[in-house]
Design an enzyme around this catalytic site. Structure first.
Site: not given
Ligand code: TRH
Length: 370
Positions: A13, A15, A264-265, A267
């Site tokens: 999520y 990206d 990830g990035e 959160s």
């Molecule tokens: O989901 P991720 O593991 O995304 C990853 C990273 O961005 C990584 O760097 C990238 O290379 C890869 O994707 C393709 O973790 P991240 O970045 O924290 O993204 C999660 C998103 O989901 C963030 O915008 C927060 C959102 N989120 C919600 O909006 N509600 C929720 O309940 C949760 C658990 C997350």
């Protein structure tokens, strides 16, 4: 400014999480007219209620959302600014239109704390067809593009963190049961957990179970599926599974927790703005190159050695050191030092200009030279 943001969902999520946050901020805080192209609306719908995964075109929160499909590709022409997230390559027909109008073209890169980012941020890349793409790197220093941060965030956070009653009603609204809220009021700590499958979540539970202070453990549905079994042992945390919530509510969850395990990035950045201790699980890459990136961030993060050791253990589960590392940070003195460091990290990073402001200024400069 009229802008197109291109987002290909590679995995998870992050990206779409980053692109959606940026799109809303450019539209709502800067008055830009934003079109957000997304290839995977189902992933988008997972983190944003109201997204129709079958709709080719929809508007939400002031952003025009375009389903980026190849069959057929939407026929739209470039306008003032084109932002491709993470080198995702806009469609050829769209690039054709760019050759006619020469918009500002930004490649928004992934976040890294490594020092080389400073020398690459803002660099142009001249293409054989005459178009020029500029690299825009998020980062933790004034010589980078900064971090996404909405105006007014600290005040909203402080208000929530200052009121148990407001936290209770918020947590209840996202599905935390009354009996878990009562545990919090009786002194239980709150831990939020958002991690990859490789995280040693069982070891985290084991260490929390051994601690005399009770824990309420908040985890999204589907994350760390072994938690249900692990949380059966005596003294184990009270596990609360929550549905995915919209980004502003996810922020609030992080604000309510005493320790946030994030990944990830996006959160990871949001946990910094919670001004509470955070444990980052970095996105794993081949040949462990991510561990160098982790070290680069740890060199900047002012947390005490016990917290740094936990973050290293969390990212290298084979080492099996997480139980001891969690126990060490639960010692009151270690916890207090880490909490102070988390406030310092929030204060130092939020004193820098935010990514959207930096990007707006950068695009305005480039637009003058067009
Ligand atoms: O989901 P991720 O593991 O995304 C990853 C990273 O961005 C990584 O760097 C990238 O290379 C890869 O994707 C393709 O973790 P991240 O970045 O924290 O993204 C999660 C998103 O989901 C963030 O915008 C927060 C959102 N989120 C919600 O909006 N509600 C929720 O309940 C949760 C658990 C997350």
């Amino acid at each position: 400014m009229q802008a197109d943001i291109f987002c290909r969902v590679v995995d998870n999520y992050g990206d779409i999480g980053v692109c959606w946050r940026l799109a809303r901020q450019l539209a709502n805080s800067h008055g830009w007219d934003v079109r957000l192209w997304v290839d995977d609306l189902a992933s988008f719908a997972h983190i944003q209620p109201g997204i129709d995964a079958r709709s080719p075109r929809q508007g939400l929160a002031g952003v025009d959302i375009v389903h980026w499909s190849d069959t057929p590709a939407p026929v739209l022409a470039a306008r003032d600014v084109v932002i491709e997230a993470f080198a995702c390559d806009p469609p050829e027909a769209f690039v054709d239109s760019m050759r006619r109008t020469h918009p500002v073209w930004i490649n928004l890169e992934y976040l890294s704390a490594e020092s080389w980012v400073e020398s690459c941020h803002g660099l142009p890349s001249q293409r054989p067809d005459g178009l020029v793409k500029h690299f825009f790197f998020p980062g933790f220093t004034p010589a980078t593009g900064g971090l996404l941060r909405e105006p007014g965030l600290s005040a909203e956070r402080d208000a929530l963190q200052g009121s148990t009653a407001t936290q209770d009603s918020f947590l209840r609204s996202v599905g935390v049961p009354d009996e878990a809220l009562a545990l919090r009021r009786q002194g239980a700590r709150t831990v939020s957990l958002f991690c990859y499958a490789s995280a040693p979540a069982g070891e985290l539970v084991e260490a929390l179970a051994a601690d005399p202070r009770a824990t309420v453990l908040l985890a999204p549905q589907g994350v760390a599926p072994g938690l249900e079994a692990a949380c059966q042992s005596p003294g184990a945390p009270r596990l609360v599974r929550l549905p995915f919530v919209a980004q502003p509510d996810f922020d609030r969850l992080l604000w309510c927790a005493d320790i946030n395990f994030v990944r990830g990035e996006d959160s990871f950045v949001r946990a910094a703005w919670a001004a509470r201790p955070l444990v980052w699980q970095i996105y794993p890459q081949d040949q462990n190159v991510h561990l160098e990136k982790l070290d680069a961030w740890l060199a900047r993060y002012p947390a005490p050695e016990s917290a740094q050791a936990l973050i290293r253990a969390w990212n290298q589960p084979q080492a099996g050191q997480t139980v001891a590392a969690v126990k060490a940070v639960l010692e009151p003195a270690a916890g207090q030092a880490w909490a102070a460091a988390a406030r310092q990290w929030d204060a130092s990073q939020s004193a820098l200009p935010g990514l959207a402001d930096n990007l707006v200024a950068f695009c305005a400069e480039l637009a003058k030279k067009r």
